[in-house]
Design a protein around this motif. Structure first.
Motif, PDB file in Angstrom:
ATOM      1  N   GLY A   1      -5.663   9.805  -9.624  1.00 16.78           N
ATOM      2  CA  GLY A   1      -5.362  11.061  -8.957  1.00 16.78           C
ATOM      3  C   GLY A   1      -5.799  11.108  -7.513  1.00 16.78           C
ATOM      4  N   ALA A   2      -6.292   9.999  -6.970  1.00 15.69           N
ATOM      5  CA  ALA A   2      -6.789   9.980  -5.589  1.00 15.69           C
ATOM      6  C   ALA A   2      -5.671  10.249  -4.599  1.00 15.69           C
ATOM      7  CB  ALA A   2      -7.442   8.635  -5.289  1.00 15.69           C
ATOM      8  N   ASP A   3      -6.014  10.938  -3.509  1.00 24.03           N
ATOM      9  CA  ASP A   3      -5.059  11.167  -2.429  1.00 24.03           C
ATOM     10  C   ASP A   3      -4.873   9.927  -1.566  1.00 24.03           C
ATOM     11  OD1 ASP A   3      -4.811  13.750  -3.292  1.00 24.03           O
ATOM     12  OD2 ASP A   3      -6.094  14.630  -1.750  1.00 24.03           O
ATOM     13  N   ASN A   4      -5.937   9.144  -1.444  1.00 27.13           N
ATOM     14  CA  ASN A   4      -5.910   7.984  -0.563  1.00 27.13           C
ATOM     15  C   ASN A   4      -6.187   6.742  -1.393  1.00 27.13           C
ATOM     16  OD1 ASN A   4      -6.056   6.460   1.961  1.00 27.13           O
ATOM     17  ND2 ASN A   4      -8.243   6.339   1.545  1.00 27.13           N
ATOM     18  N   ASN A   5      -5.296   5.751  -1.308  1.00 21.61           N
ATOM     19  CA  ASN A   5      -5.442   4.525  -2.088  1.00 21.61           C
ATOM     20  C   ASN A   5      -5.224   3.325  -1.190  1.00 21.61           C
ATOM     21  OD1 ASN A   5      -5.387   5.855  -4.877  1.00 21.61           O
ATOM     22  ND2 ASN A   5      -3.483   6.571  -3.976  1.00 21.61           N
ATOM     23  N   LEU A   6      -6.059   2.329  -1.372  1.00 24.71           N
ATOM     24  CA  LEU A   6      -5.901   1.084  -0.632  1.00 24.71           C
ATOM     25  C   LEU A   6      -6.064  -0.070  -1.604  1.00 24.71           C
ATOM     26  CD1 LEU A   6      -5.588  -0.391   2.106  1.00 24.71           C
ATOM     27  CD2 LEU A   6      -8.094  -0.364   2.280  1.00 24.71           C
ATOM     28  N   PHE A   7      -5.071  -0.965  -1.651  1.00 25.83           N
ATOM     29  CA  PHE A   7      -5.082  -2.123  -2.536  1.00 25.83           C
ATOM     30  C   PHE A   7      -5.217  -1.720  -3.996  1.00 25.83           C
ATOM     31  CE2 PHE A   7      -6.581  -5.604   0.631  1.00 25.83           C
ATOM     32  CZ  PHE A   7      -5.333  -5.546   1.245  1.00 25.83           C
TER      33      PHE A   7
ATOM     34  N   GLY B   1       0.482  13.561 -16.059  1.00 29.28           N
ATOM     35  CA  GLY B   1       0.112  14.758 -15.317  1.00 29.28           C
ATOM     36  C   GLY B   1      -1.307  15.230 -15.551  1.00 29.28           C
ATOM     37  N   GLY B   2      -2.069  14.497 -16.354  1.00 27.45           N
ATOM     38  CA  GLY B   2      -3.458  14.888 -16.601  1.00 27.45           C
ATOM     39  C   GLY B   2      -4.322  14.747 -15.361  1.00 27.45           C
ATOM     40  N   ARG B   3      -5.450  15.413 -15.371  1.00 29.42           N
ATOM     41  CA  ARG B   3      -6.331  15.415 -14.211  1.00 29.42           C
ATOM     42  C   ARG B   3      -7.174  14.149 -14.187  1.00 29.42           C
ATOM     43  NH1 ARG B   3     -10.634  20.209 -13.144  1.00 29.42           N
ATOM     44  NH2 ARG B   3      -8.689  21.387 -12.894  1.00 29.42           N
ATOM     45  N   GLY B   4      -7.102  13.408 -13.089  1.00 25.97           N
ATOM     46  CA  GLY B   4      -7.933  12.233 -12.901  1.00 25.97           C
ATOM     47  C   GLY B   4      -9.222  12.585 -12.184  1.00 25.97           C
ATOM     48  N   ILE B   5     -10.232  11.782 -12.370  1.00 28.04           N
ATOM     49  CA  ILE B   5     -11.544  12.090 -11.786  1.00 28.04           C
ATOM     50  C   ILE B   5     -11.557  11.919 -10.270  1.00 28.04           C
ATOM     51  CG2 ILE B   5     -12.761  11.444 -13.896  1.00 28.04           C
ATOM     52  CD1 ILE B   5     -13.601   8.836 -12.453  1.00 28.04           C
ATOM     53  N   LEU B   6     -10.528  11.269  -9.699  1.00 29.88           N
ATOM     54  CA  LEU B   6     -10.513  11.018  -8.257  1.00 29.88           C
ATOM     55  C   LEU B   6      -9.592  11.970  -7.512  1.00 29.88           C
ATOM     56  CD1 LEU B   6     -10.498   7.111  -8.242  1.00 29.88           C
ATOM     57  CD2 LEU B   6     -12.446   8.656  -8.085  1.00 29.88           C
ATOM     58  N   ARG B   7      -9.181  13.054  -8.134  1.00 25.90           N
ATOM     59  CA  ARG B   7      -8.282  13.998  -7.472  1.00 25.90           C
ATOM     60  C   ARG B   7      -8.908  14.491  -6.169  1.00 25.90           C
ATOM     61  NH1 ARG B   7      -6.425  19.616 -10.193  1.00 25.90           N
ATOM     62  NH2 ARG B   7      -8.609  20.080  -9.732  1.00 25.90           N
ATOM     63  N   GLY B   8      -8.145  14.363  -5.091  1.00 29.56           N
ATOM     64  CA  GLY B   8      -8.650  14.764  -3.783  1.00 29.56           C
ATOM     65  C   GLY B   8      -9.517  13.721  -3.112  1.00 29.56           C
ATOM     66  N   GLY B   9      -9.653  12.549  -3.733  1.00 31.13           N
ATOM     67  CA  GLY B   9     -10.567  11.543  -3.215  1.00 31.13           C
ATOM     68  C   GLY B   9      -9.873  10.257  -2.821  1.00 31.13           C
ATOM     69  N   SER B  10     -10.609   9.153  -2.920  1.00 33.97           N
ATOM     70  CA  SER B  10     -10.132   7.852  -2.473  1.00 33.97           C
ATOM     71  C   SER B  10     -10.399   6.797  -3.543  1.00 33.97           C
ATOM     72  CB  SER B  10     -10.834   7.431  -1.176  1.00 33.97           C
ATOM     73  OG  SER B  10     -10.543   8.325  -0.121  1.00 33.97           O
ATOM     74  N   ALA B  11      -9.481   5.816  -3.636  1.00 35.92           N
ATOM     75  CA  ALA B  11      -9.635   4.679  -4.540  1.00 35.92           C
ATOM     76  C   ALA B  11      -9.335   3.405  -3.765  1.00 35.92           C
ATOM     77  CB  ALA B  11      -8.684   4.804  -5.731  1.00 35.92           C
ATOM     78  N   TYR B  12     -10.219   2.417  -3.912  1.00 33.50           N
ATOM     79  CA  TYR B  12     -10.070   1.154  -3.196  1.00 33.50           C
ATOM     80  C   TYR B  12     -10.159  -0.009  -4.192  1.00 33.50           C
ATOM     81  CZ  TYR B  12     -11.056   4.112   0.828  1.00 33.50           C
ATOM     82  OH  TYR B  12     -11.024   5.108   1.773  1.00 33.50           O
ATOM     83  N   GLY B  13      -9.127  -0.853  -4.225  1.00 29.02           N
ATOM     84  CA  GLY B  13      -9.147  -2.052  -5.049  1.00 29.02           C
ATOM     85  C   GLY B  13      -9.031  -1.801  -6.527  1.00 29.02           C
ATOM     86  N   CYS B  14      -8.452  -0.671  -6.930  1.00 28.94           N
ATOM     87  CA  CYS B  14      -8.380  -0.310  -8.343  1.00 28.94           C
ATOM     88  C   CYS B  14      -7.008  -0.643  -8.918  1.00 28.94           C
ATOM     89  CB  CYS B  14      -8.669   1.183  -8.516  1.00 28.94           C
ATOM     90  SG  CYS B  14     -10.336   1.669  -7.998  1.00 28.94           S
ATOM     91  N   CYS B  15      -6.914  -0.602 -10.246  1.00 26.90           N
ATOM     92  CA  CYS B  15      -5.612  -0.760 -10.899  1.00 26.90           C
ATOM     93  C   CYS B  15      -4.792   0.511 -10.787  1.00 26.90           C
ATOM     94  CB  CYS B  15      -5.815  -1.107 -12.367  1.00 26.90           C
ATOM     95  SG  CYS B  15      -6.465  -2.749 -12.662  1.00 26.90           S
ATOM     96  N   PHE B  16      -5.445   1.662 -10.903  1.00 28.39           N
ATOM     97  CA  PHE B  16      -4.760   2.945 -10.915  1.00 28.39           C
ATOM     98  C   PHE B  16      -5.365   3.869  -9.863  1.00 28.39           C
ATOM     99  CE2 PHE B  16      -4.985   1.296 -15.339  1.00 28.39           C
ATOM    100  CZ  PHE B  16      -3.653   0.904 -15.447  1.00 28.39           C
ATOM    101  N   THR B  17      -4.682   4.978  -9.612  1.00 34.55           N
ATOM    102  CA  THR B  17      -5.130   5.893  -8.562  1.00 34.55           C
ATOM    103  C   THR B  17      -6.184   6.875  -9.051  1.00 34.55           C
ATOM    104  OG1 THR B  17      -3.472   7.614  -9.008  1.00 34.55           O
ATOM    105  CG2 THR B  17      -2.810   5.775  -7.587  1.00 34.55           C
TER     106      THR B  17
END
Length: 541
Positions: free
Chosen positions: A151-157, A133-149
């Motif tokens: 906290g991103a709202d949008n994730n692809l691959f 439940g900790g805050r990730g640096i991508l909260r509200g953002g996007s992650a592409y091609g990563c192992c983890f999210t």
């Protein structure tokens, strides 16, 4: 050619931007207000600082070179500690903690099964367990091609979730239609061109491809389809003003694993990443109101290596350990005979317990033939190969064993393993809770800031020992940790690859981060956990 391609992409993005604005007015409200700074992080997976410098000097990365020479950016050295592996790096960067992730493939005593990225559900479990439940640096953002999210709202691959579209309803699904259609059409055209060129090479070379069909598969999938989709998706996010974006370009790392980190195919993949970075920077210049700070970094480097099976006539490390050291009298016997006799040699018994590793590394027949291509277990002893590192676990133990407990069960095993070819050094936890024990070429020492063991001749020896101490504090690290780094046969990987990472090789540990010249980064960076506080400050409280 390059300028035409970029202009066409921008035209498509401008059209998509207009559609998105119309869609937002109908369902999503106004665009985000440009009241705070945003960030874009481009990760070039597997790129060491030394290969980056080669790419800059050789002209393979002309745009990044222009950035550093006169566009307001500077490069800072970064050491990424151990293991030099994407999951460990991203967990530390995204959530600001020192993770219990000793490699890309390891055994979890908590789950009593392996964790092997990116098998279904494994990354999600690891992220939930660590983040809590900790805050990730991508909260509200996007992650592409990563192992983890992160906290991103949008994730692809991402390994945690293959796809997780942002937005809601039919309009959200239709919104990126123009971009998706354009990228798909462009990728089909580029694929046809590559296939035609490869066909001509086959004709002129009388049926011999330049780098083989594996190279063609990697190029089509990673360098054309995945790279172009990531680039256009990130470009769209930049136009939208998404507050935090992290894109991991995987192509260089995948090609370097197969052909070597300094090989021509790997450097060609690096050049293509440079072209994508140029496009993203061009988009950022078109939307200055969003106030993006842009960064380029690498999660680890790679070392050129020899596969262990090349040294042993095709035998994998896991079977080699059992045949040569744990039960040598059974080498070559049928498995049923081996298991039956081996049980009589052990006092304590336990019941044996029991898609794609780096997207493309295992897209071959061997992967699908074997129940697990990197592990072997026999009577509660499990050996796992994860690159230039391997782990040996006693699975009936409730907690990690220290060196004394390992020695009691397997007298002289670490010392004997360390003398053999293809083995650089062996690690175990000390019984007294001090620094980890290290065996190399039959010698033993307790590693500490003053006892550097086999690393005494390295300029970065203190960082190496610190990284090993961090690794051996991980609950999930093996009871014995085996490395092929600096073996008598050179750097060795225990899986079949020509470029490897996860170990303490200088080219694996030392990477870089490129950022705006006016931004103050942590210095010196000796662990990726130091990046968290820098990037979490971009989030509004």
């Amino acid at each position: 050619m390059g300028s035409m391609k970029i202009s066409a992409d921008h035209l498509v993005l401008a059209l998509q931007h207009g559609i998105d604005r119309f869609t937002r007015r109908l369902r999503r409200g106004p665009p985000p207000m440009p009241t705070h700074r945003r960030f874009l992080i481009v990760q070039i997976d597997g790129l060491s600082r030394v290969v980056l410098e080669q790419g800059l000097a050789s002209g393979r990365m002309p745009f990044v070179k222009r950035m550093l020479e006169g566009d307001g950016y500077r490069m800072e050295p970064m050491s990424v500690s151990l293991p030099t592996s994407t999951p460990a790096f991203q967990m530390a960067t995204f959530y600001g903690l020192r993770p219990d992730i000793p490699g890309f493939h390891y055994y979890s005593r908590e789950r009593q099964t392996d964790i092997h990225f990116p098998r279904s559900g494994h990354a999600a479990w690891v992220e939930a367990r660590h983040a809590g439940g900790g805050r990730g640096i991508l909260r509200g953002g996007s992650a592409y091609g990563c192992c983890f999210t992160g906290g991103a709202d949008n994730n692809l691959f991402t390994f945690t979730s293959l796809t997780k579209p942002s937005g809601r309803g039919l309009l959200s699904a239709v919104s990126p239609f123009v971009v998706v259609t354009w990228v798909a059409g462009k990728n089909v055209a580029l694929t046809v061109c590559e296939l035609a060129k490869e066909g001509l090479r086959l004709i002129t070379r009388r049926g011999q491809a330049e780098h083989g069909w594996q190279w063609l598969k990697l190029k089509l999938f990673m360098s054309i389809w995945v790279r172009n989709f990531f680039t256009m998706a990130v470009s769209r996010d930049l136009y939208e003003g998404v507050p935090a974006i992290y894109v991991n370009y995987l192509g260089y790392d995948e090609v370097a694993h197969r052909y070597g980190p300094g090989s021509d195919p790997a450097m060609q993949a690096l050049h293509e990443v440079d072209q994508s970075i140029e496009q993203l920077w061009s988009v950022m210049r078109r939307v200055p109101e969003h106030r993006y700070d842009a960064y380029i970094l690498a999660d680890h480097g790679q070392s050129a290596c020899t596969p262990f099976s090349d040294l042993t006539g095709g035998k994998r490390l896991e079977r080699w350990i059992f045949d040569g050291f744990l039960n040598p009298e059974l080498a070559g016997a049928p498995d049923a005979v081996r298991v039956g006799l081996w049980k009589g040699l052990r006092e304590r018994q336990a019941e044996t317990k029991g898609m794609i590793q780096r997207f493309m590394n295992y897209l071959d027949e061997d992967y699908f033939r074997r129940p697990d291509p990197e592990a072997h277990e026999q009577d509660g002893v499990r050996a796992i190969s994860a690159g230039p590192n391997a782990f040996l676990y006693v699975t009936d133990a409730k907690k990690p064993l220290d060196a004394a407990a390992v020695e009691e069960r397997f007298p002289g095993l670490a010392e004997r393993l360390s003398r053999d070819r293809g083995i650089g050094f062996i690690l175990a936890r000390s019984a007294n809770g001090n620094g980890p024990l290290c065996w190399w070429q039959g010698q033993r020492c307790e590693l500490s800031p003053t006892q550097l063991g086999p690393f005494a001749g390295r300029e970065d020896a203190a960082l190496v020992v610190e990284g090993i101490e961090n690794l051996m504090k991980m609950h999930s690290a093996g009871d014995l940790v085996i490395y092929g780094t600096d073996s008598p046969d050179g750097d060795v990987s225990f899986i079949r690859e020509r470029g490897a990472h996860a170990g303490p090789g200088a080219s694996e540990m030392h990477t870089f981060i490129v950022g705006p010249a006016e931004v103050t980064l942590p210095s010196p960076i000796s662990h990726p956990v130091q990046l968290y506080n820098h990037f979490i400050r971009y989030q509004q409280t």
